[in-house]
Design a protein around this motif. Sequence first.
Motif, short mmCIF file in Angstrom:
data_model
loop_
_atom_site.label_atom_id
_atom_site.label_comp_id
_atom_site.label_asym_id
_atom_site.label_seq_id
_atom_site.Cartn_x
_atom_site.Cartn_y
_atom_site.Cartn_z
N HIS A 86 0.88 -1.16 0.00
CA HIS A 86 0.00 0.00 0.00
C HIS A 86 0.92 1.21 0.00
O HIS A 86 1.51 1.55 1.03
N GLY A 87 1.08 1.82 -1.17
CA GLY A 87 2.08 2.87 -1.30
C GLY A 87 3.47 2.29 -1.04
O GLY A 87 3.86 1.30 -1.67
N ASN A 88 4.17 2.86 -0.08
CA ASN A 88 5.51 2.37 0.27
C ASN A 88 5.51 1.40 1.44
O ASN A 88 6.57 1.01 1.93
N LEU A 89 4.31 1.03 1.89
CA LEU A 89 4.21 0.15 3.06
C LEU A 89 3.95 -1.29 2.63
O LEU A 89 2.90 -1.58 2.02
N PRO A 90 4.86 -2.22 2.91
CA PRO A 90 4.57 -3.64 2.65
C PRO A 90 3.57 -4.15 3.68
O PRO A 90 3.70 -3.88 4.88
N ILE A 91 2.57 -4.87 3.21
CA ILE A 91 1.49 -5.35 4.09
C ILE A 91 1.77 -6.80 4.50
O ILE A 91 1.94 -7.67 3.65
N ASP A 92 1.76 -7.03 5.80
CA ASP A 92 1.96 -8.39 6.32
C ASP A 92 0.66 -9.17 6.39
O ASP A 92 0.61 -10.35 6.04
N LEU A 93 -0.40 -8.51 6.87
CA LEU A 93 -1.68 -9.21 7.11
C LEU A 93 -2.82 -8.32 6.64
O LEU A 93 -2.81 -7.11 6.86
N VAL A 94 -3.80 -8.93 6.00
CA VAL A 94 -5.02 -8.23 5.57
C VAL A 94 -6.18 -8.71 6.43
O VAL A 94 -6.48 -9.91 6.46
#
Length: 400
Positions: A205-213
């Motif tokens: 999400h943008g520059n943020l890597p997502i670990d959990l949705v």
Amino acid sequence: MRQALWHLQDDSLLYRMIIEERPHLLAESAVFVPEPCIRRQSDIIAAIESVISLSTYQERVLAYAPRTAQFIPKAHGVFFGYDFHLSSKGPQLIEINTNAGGALLNAILVRAQMACCDLIEKKHAGKLTDTKDPEQAFMAMFLEEWQTERGQQPLHSIAIVDENPQAQYMLPEFLLFKKLFEQHNINTIICDPSELVYQNGKLWHGNLPIDLVYNRLTDFELEAQVQKPLLEAYLAEAVVVTPHPRAHALYADKRNLAILTDETALRDMGVGADIRTLLLEGIAHTICVHPEDAETLWTARKQLFFKPAKGYGSKAAYRGDKLTRRVFGEILQGNYVAQTLVQPTEKQLKVENEIVDLKLDLRNYVYKGQVQLLSARLYQGQTTNFRTPGGGFAQVIAVP
């Protein structure tokens, strides 16, 4: 309760969203339920969970499940909602949901009302569950989902994902979850699935890597084009998704209720006599709708409730006694089930100096077969809604 909510959250915007902009989100009364009725619901839930764990059951339901449900994640899925009506024969399950909303709102409602009434302190339904602090139990549940997939790796980021979340009626709960996660030092964003990108082996999400949705989408199969990055990351095990498509296929597809209330099917799957009896008595009898049964269904329609197999939030659901021939024709061509009508209990409440009758149902929030929280919903109309003065989510208080 309003004063307690204000102090608990220390957030004037959130307070206005819940109390002023959504005045019928939280009910003006608690609901009183006998302890044996609450325990009976737990027994029915345990019986259902025991059947769902069977390979013979899973083979049956996955035969009509979408392709995305064939993928087997390690995570179980958060916030299964077991919804009951209270009949003269006892509680009857009417459906199971796999992204049941309202749990955190109800946890705060319980906590806020504790100070108001000695009876609540002693007998709120949380005393009959294994959960003493629902909010901490919810946080532990998300961490368990993460650790089941990733072991002891730290959880850095969570995305709460729903279609156009800023326009969702349950946005206050998304914000409450964001606050809860951030209290545990987890970067949290609330976003539409179109804002997610899958590249370089990660979901971004943008520059943020997502670990959990934390998945609040009602596209349960993740098959819409806008879900493609999320689906690709999920299937590549690049992100933990909870709840996920397989959970919906095993639990929440309403065609499953036809199997769970079919004694012959239960016997063929190897379900024992005691469990069969509990399911047949504790779940509203359900059948799949087929065009060749049109005459029989139309004749019996006043005792039936028609629901789309993959429906949610009472959308496109119809009481049989309200049906027109045109709508009935659409049901026959759609993917529907017909369920024996279980009339909801009614509760009288004084609203603006007038006595009104409100219907109620009970929702058990369940994780891995354990009831974490029990709440009620008060409403008027054909199905649950949050448009009824005096209605909304209500705390359940157990009485002898």
